[in-house]
Design a protein around this motif. Sequence first.
Motif, PDB file in Angstrom:
ATOM      1  N   ALA A  40      -9.379  -4.181 -17.432  1.00 46.70           N
ATOM      2  CA  ALA A  40     -10.112  -3.999 -18.680  1.00 46.70           C
ATOM      3  C   ALA A  40     -11.879  -3.553 -18.405  1.00 46.70           C
ATOM      4  N   LEU A  41     -12.554  -4.399 -17.463  1.00 47.90           N
ATOM      5  CA  LEU A  41     -13.692  -4.027 -16.741  1.00 47.90           C
ATOM      6  C   LEU A  41     -14.145  -2.496 -16.099  1.00 47.90           C
ATOM      7  N   ASP A  42     -15.052  -2.492 -16.465  1.00 50.35           N
ATOM      8  CA  ASP A  42     -15.977  -1.752 -15.125  1.00 50.35           C
ATOM      9  C   ASP A  42     -16.385  -2.259 -13.855  1.00 50.35           C
ATOM     10  N   VAL A  43     -17.019  -2.740 -14.766  1.00 51.03           N
ATOM     11  CA  VAL A  43     -17.218  -3.900 -13.507  1.00 51.03           C
ATOM     12  C   VAL A  43     -17.630  -5.477 -13.807  1.00 51.03           C
ATOM     13  N   ALA A  44     -17.438  -6.102 -12.623  1.00 55.58           N
ATOM     14  CA  ALA A  44     -17.398  -8.063 -12.755  1.00 55.58           C
ATOM     15  C   ALA A  44     -18.326  -7.684 -11.879  1.00 55.58           C
ATOM     16  N   VAL A  45     -18.423  -9.043 -13.381  1.00 53.83           N
ATOM     17  CA  VAL A  45     -20.110 -10.053 -12.597  1.00 53.83           C
ATOM     18  C   VAL A  45     -20.139 -11.346 -12.332  1.00 53.83           C
ATOM     19  N   HIS A  46     -20.306 -11.870 -10.992  1.00 53.81           N
ATOM     20  CA  HIS A  46     -19.938 -13.655 -10.487  1.00 53.81           C
ATOM     21  C   HIS A  46     -22.138 -13.167 -10.320  1.00 53.81           C
ATOM     22  N   ALA A  47     -22.522 -14.385 -11.902  1.00 58.08           N
ATOM     23  CA  ALA A  47     -23.476 -15.194 -11.679  1.00 58.08           C
ATOM     24  C   ALA A  47     -23.957 -16.303 -11.307  1.00 58.08           C
ATOM     25  N   SER A  48     -23.009 -16.885 -10.363  1.00 57.62           N
ATOM     26  CA  SER A  48     -23.510 -18.064  -9.781  1.00 57.62           C
ATOM     27  C   SER A  48     -25.273 -18.530  -9.398  1.00 57.62           C
ATOM     28  N   THR A  49     -25.535 -19.491 -10.003  1.00 55.59           N
ATOM     29  CA  THR A  49     -26.861 -19.438 -10.168  1.00 55.59           C
ATOM     30  C   THR A  49     -27.350 -21.123  -9.263  1.00 55.59           C
ATOM     31  N   ALA A  50     -26.256 -21.874  -7.966  1.00 61.05           N
ATOM     32  CA  ALA A  50     -26.006 -22.133  -7.087  1.00 61.05           C
ATOM     33  C   ALA A  50     -25.340 -21.554  -6.247  1.00 61.05           C
ATOM     34  N   PRO A  51     -25.780 -22.019  -4.679  1.00 65.57           N
ATOM     35  CA  PRO A  51     -24.690 -21.144  -4.591  1.00 65.57           C
ATOM     36  C   PRO A  51     -22.801 -21.409  -4.623  1.00 65.57           C
ATOM     37  N   GLU A  52     -22.162 -21.066  -4.479  1.00 65.67           N
ATOM     38  CA  GLU A  52     -21.030 -20.419  -5.229  1.00 65.67           C
ATOM     39  C   GLU A  52     -19.587 -21.510  -3.704  1.00 65.67           C
ATOM     40  N   PRO A  53     -19.295 -22.659  -4.205  1.00 66.87           N
ATOM     41  CA  PRO A  53     -17.924 -22.303  -2.911  1.00 66.87           C
ATOM     42  C   PRO A  53     -17.134 -21.564  -2.343  1.00 66.87           C
ATOM     43  N   PHE A  54     -16.486 -21.239  -2.431  1.00 62.01           N
ATOM     44  CA  PHE A  54     -15.407 -20.103  -2.561  1.00 62.01           C
ATOM     45  C   PHE A  54     -15.980 -18.534  -3.560  1.00 62.01           C
ATOM     46  N   GLY A  55     -15.519 -18.943  -5.030  1.00 62.91           N
ATOM     47  CA  GLY A  55     -15.533 -17.601  -5.909  1.00 62.91           C
ATOM     48  C   GLY A  55     -15.072 -16.744  -5.883  1.00 62.91           C
ATOM     49  N   LEU A  56     -13.142 -17.765  -6.808  1.00 69.79           N
ATOM     50  CA  LEU A  56     -11.989 -17.092  -7.135  1.00 69.79           C
ATOM     51  C   LEU A  56     -12.436 -15.536  -7.569  1.00 69.79           C
ATOM     52  N   VAL A  57     -13.056 -15.971  -8.477  1.00 63.10           N
ATOM     53  CA  VAL A  57     -12.468 -14.151  -9.084  1.00 63.10           C
ATOM     54  C   VAL A  57     -13.275 -13.593  -8.633  1.00 63.10           C
ATOM     55  N   ILE A  58     -14.189 -13.281  -8.034  1.00 62.80           N
ATOM     56  CA  ILE A  58     -14.417 -12.444  -6.301  1.00 62.80           C
ATOM     57  C   ILE A  58     -13.297 -11.774  -6.792  1.00 62.80           C
TER      58      ILE A  58
END
Length: 431
Positions: free
Chosen positions: A301-319
């Motif tokens: 449903a999204l055109d753009v998916a944002v990942h915005a973690s402010t600390a280093p992300e261990p992996f980032g599954l949503v990405i």
Amino acid sequence: MKIVFVNSSGQIGGAERVLLDLLASLGAAEPSWTLHLVVPSEGTLAASARTLGVGVTALAQPRSLSRLGDAGAGGPAGAEVGRLALARRMLAASMPAARHALRLRRVLKCLAPDIVHANGFKAQLLAAWSRPACVPVAWHVHDFVSSRPVASRLLRLSSRHCAVAVANSLSVAGDARRALGGRVEVRTIHNAVDIESFSPAGTAVDLDALAGLPRAEEGTVRVGLVATLARWKGHRTFLEALSLVPASARVRGYVVGGALYETDGSQHRLEELRRAAREFGVAGRVGFTGFVADAPGVFRALDVAVHASTAPEPFGLVIAEAMACGRAVVASRAGGAREIVTEGRDALAHAPGDAAELALRITELASDPGLRVSLGRRARETAVRRFDRARLAAQWTRVYRALMRGEEISKRVNGLRNKEAGALNDELEAS
Ligand code: GLC
């Protein structure tokens, strides 16, 4: 082969989605193996595991132990919980935790596994203290060990009960090696996703309806942050970035996700985020959906998916999930997230916590549909090549088999030692 998985929580977060993907992947690759899961409560995780044919034991955890966590005590979630308060809670939880470890030991003895696979810090500690003799324990590490002031110390102290640690990214592996003082062998197995359900083809959810907003006008660019409400997931950065995107870009933002973990102080409340949206002047341009079970439908449903973690992300599954759905992604440029994307090729990126740079990336994508399409297409290609969950079984079975070989060898060595000791005894007795 019988593997017992011990998980820290009964709910499904990123670490549990990976666990379910691993269970599905192992089930398909090694149908003769027995997989069993021990969770602290009945719930969505137990139910999903059962549908995969995995046996489940729910071993209730004392409440003081469920609530205990140091993510919000100087860890990634900030310093909302004072060290003193944490120390008090730990003291209160120590006896119930010890009793719980004893119960877990009984359960593990009964289940008689060849290997215990512990998912999450709490499960890693509990498994280390409860493992039956001669059963190797594998720690599946999903977060930076060094960012947890208490867990890191306890893990280091318990590391001799761990046969191998497997990190979800090179970044987490490097950190675990340092934090555990080199006492444990650390390997890396990148997470993976179900690329059949996380795919560009399929239905999309109605984000406007879920957020209780009137339907957005034709041509609106939907930009969403999909995350738990953990403080370091960057909700405020996202809201601030939305306030910096020019109105001409016709963007509507969505915050998708709810509070997940029971640990104190580590997450935002939805009300707090709504207030932040008002403060940044974007209340009319952003919707809050709460948790949505159909994650692929959300990305579609999204055109753009944002990942915005402010600390280093261990992996980032949503990405990886958003990429598998062929979305244009803007990731936060740090930690494991950098190992997932190739900036400018299959995603864009911004510096962690930099709302202005994130706003630029969103504006760039909002005004260039061609760029969104080409990034999305390459993102899907990357996901198919690197993040197909079938890879999980292939990599983990190598780890399990190596553990079994190691256990065999140490049993033989011990057997020899015992024989030698026996021979020595006989000699002494004869003399
Ligand atoms: C943890 C990490 C996240 C990762 C997930 C699965 O939640 O914080 O980065 O994607 O585990 O490994």
